[in-house]
Structures are given as C-alpha cells and as structure tokens.
Design an enzyme around this catalytic site. Structure first.
Site, PDB file in Angstrom:
ATOM      1  N   LYS A  29       0.852  -1.186   0.000  1.00  0.00           N
ATOM      2  CA  LYS A  29       0.000   0.000   0.000  1.00  0.00           C
ATOM      3  C   LYS A  29       0.888   1.237   0.000  1.00  0.00           C
ATOM      4  CE  LYS A  29      -2.335  -0.729   3.774  1.00  0.00           C
ATOM      5  NZ  LYS A  29      -3.193  -0.597   4.958  1.00  0.00           N
ATOM      6  N   LYS A  87      -7.311  -5.755  -2.937  1.00  0.00           N
ATOM      7  CA  LYS A  87      -8.173  -5.091  -1.964  1.00  0.00           C
ATOM      8  C   LYS A  87      -8.697  -3.769  -2.511  1.00  0.00           C
ATOM      9  CE  LYS A  87      -5.484  -4.708   1.557  1.00  0.00           C
ATOM     10  NZ  LYS A  87      -5.054  -4.426   2.951  1.00  0.00           N
TER      11      LYS A  87
END
Length: 251
Positions: A29, A87
């Site tokens: 991320k 995700k």
C-alpha cells in the site's frame, strides 16, 4: 488467524522478508495516499520479487470513487503486477448497490486474468465520518459481487482505532455475516497486541497491521522492524493456544 503486514516500499519489504517465518501475507500500500492508498505497479512487482515465493502478496487498489470502470482497470493492474489478494476500499460508495457494482467489475477483471486471485471488498469502521456504506453491509456486498473476502479498516488515521468505531460485538457480527456467506473476514485499523484476544475469540481470519510493527508505533514515520513482527506473531500464537484450550475445556 493469518497475519498481514503492510510495507510501503521495497526497502520495507526486505525487512518483512527477514521476518517471513512470522507473517502470512505481505500487503502493498501507499499510506500517504490514504488508508488503502494504492502503490505503483512496479513497486508491487518489486515487492513480489523481494519476499519469499510462498508468501502471497496483496495490493490495495485505493480508497476508490464510485467509478466501476476505473476501479476495474486499477484492480487488473494490481493482479497483473503480481498480487494474489486485490483489496478495494469502497470509499466513494454511499449505497450497497454502488458497492456491488464496483466490486462486480473488479471481480470480473481480476478473475478473467487469474481465477485463483482473491478479491477483497474493504469498508471502513469509521464510515460515519466519511459518508460511505455501513460497515456491516460489507459481507453482503462482497457476497453479491462474487468476491472472496470482506474487510474493515479505518479511513481516517488520526489515532482512533477499529474498536473505537465498531465495538467488538459488532465486529463479531461482521465476522459471522462474512462466514455465513462463505467469505474470509479481515480486520484492521490501528490494531495492537492488546486486541488480539478479542480478534481471536470472534474468529477473525486475517488481521492487518502496520503501525504495531513499526518503530515507535508510527505507521507513517516509523519503519517496519522484524523483531516487532516476531513479537506480534508470538502474541497471536499465544492467544490462539489459549482460545483452543478454552474451547476444548467446554466440550
């Protein structure tokens, strides 16, 4: 319960690799772009190459708007770059139907490329602060879209935590709803070692952490430390043993 650790760079991924025996999933991320901020495709590829082959890599697509086509393309990019778990933070979806529309596009884009990839519909424990879908709607959204997992995180990283917004009994209901739909249930949001007993008891499948394994507990300024990953895993395993013993004692 699986342990997901989130490095924000290739350098941090090497630190995760040093602690590979203590973690289950390496999550890519970019924290400075949001709770589920998306990193660059080449960073996903480089992190995939940096960690052991038997450790799956997950990648966030971002805190996404209600733009199903845009999000589907982004999700495919993460899958092509080597992520096994994709995700999607449904930040801009204000209704369950919008969430389903976005996630159906993601599922098709990802599964057409790699049927074995796992798609995660992510919502926010503090949804009331940003106006997106109710956290407890996520399992149904994920199931209707054909995703593999439902996840909760926190959108605003201001020191408040998962249980500050969705108390343990509501998180337990989230897990129950996910399992009833055949989904994995993932929980994150400034999770600390002190939360592991509750997360274990309610049946969480995946716990996601960053700050708890960074120096100083700081997800932004701190760097992931292998010894903190090992300590977190040791505490996870202790709670798992105690929970198993308690369950066995009641049977």
């Amino acid at each position: 319960m699986l342990l997901l650790i989130s490095p924000d760079s290739v350098e941090e991924a090497f630190e995760c690799a040093k602690a590979a025996e203590h973690l289950d999933i390496v999550d890519v991320k970019k924290p400075d772009e949001g709770s589920l901020g998306a990193n660059f495709p080449w960073v996903i590829r480089e992190i995939r190459a940096a960690v052991p082959a038997d450790k799956p890599v997950s990648a966030t697509v971002g805190d996404v708007p209600f733009k199903p086509g845009t999000v589907a393309q982004a999700a495919l990019g993460a899958a092509v770059s080597g992520a096994t778990y994709i995700k999607v933070g449904l930040y801009g979806c204000t209704t369950p139907d919008q969430g389903v529309e976005v996630m159906r596009g993601v599922v098709r884009a990802v599964k057409d490329h790699d049927p074995a990839a796992l798609v995660v519909a992510s919502g926010y424990a503090d949804a009331h602060r940003i106006g997106c879908v109710n956290p407890l709607a996520l399992p149904d959204i994920a199931a209707r879209a054909g995703a593999d997992a439902a996840m909760l995180d926190t959108a605003i990283k201001d020191g408040t935590r998962l249980f500050d917004h969705v108390p343990p009994d509501a998180c337990a209901e989230f897990v129950r709803l996910a399992h009833a739909a055949g989904l994995l249930a993932a929980l994150a949001g400034s999770v600390k070692q002190a939360d592991l007993g509750t997360l274990t008891r309610i049946g969480t499948d995946i716990v996601g952490v960053r700050g708890a394994v960074c120096e100083g507990g700081d997800r932004n300024a701190g760097r992931i430390q292998p010894h903190l990953v090992a300590a977190f895993r040791e505490e996870m395993d202790r709670h798992a043993r105690e929970h198993e013993a308690a369950v066995a004692a009641t049977n």
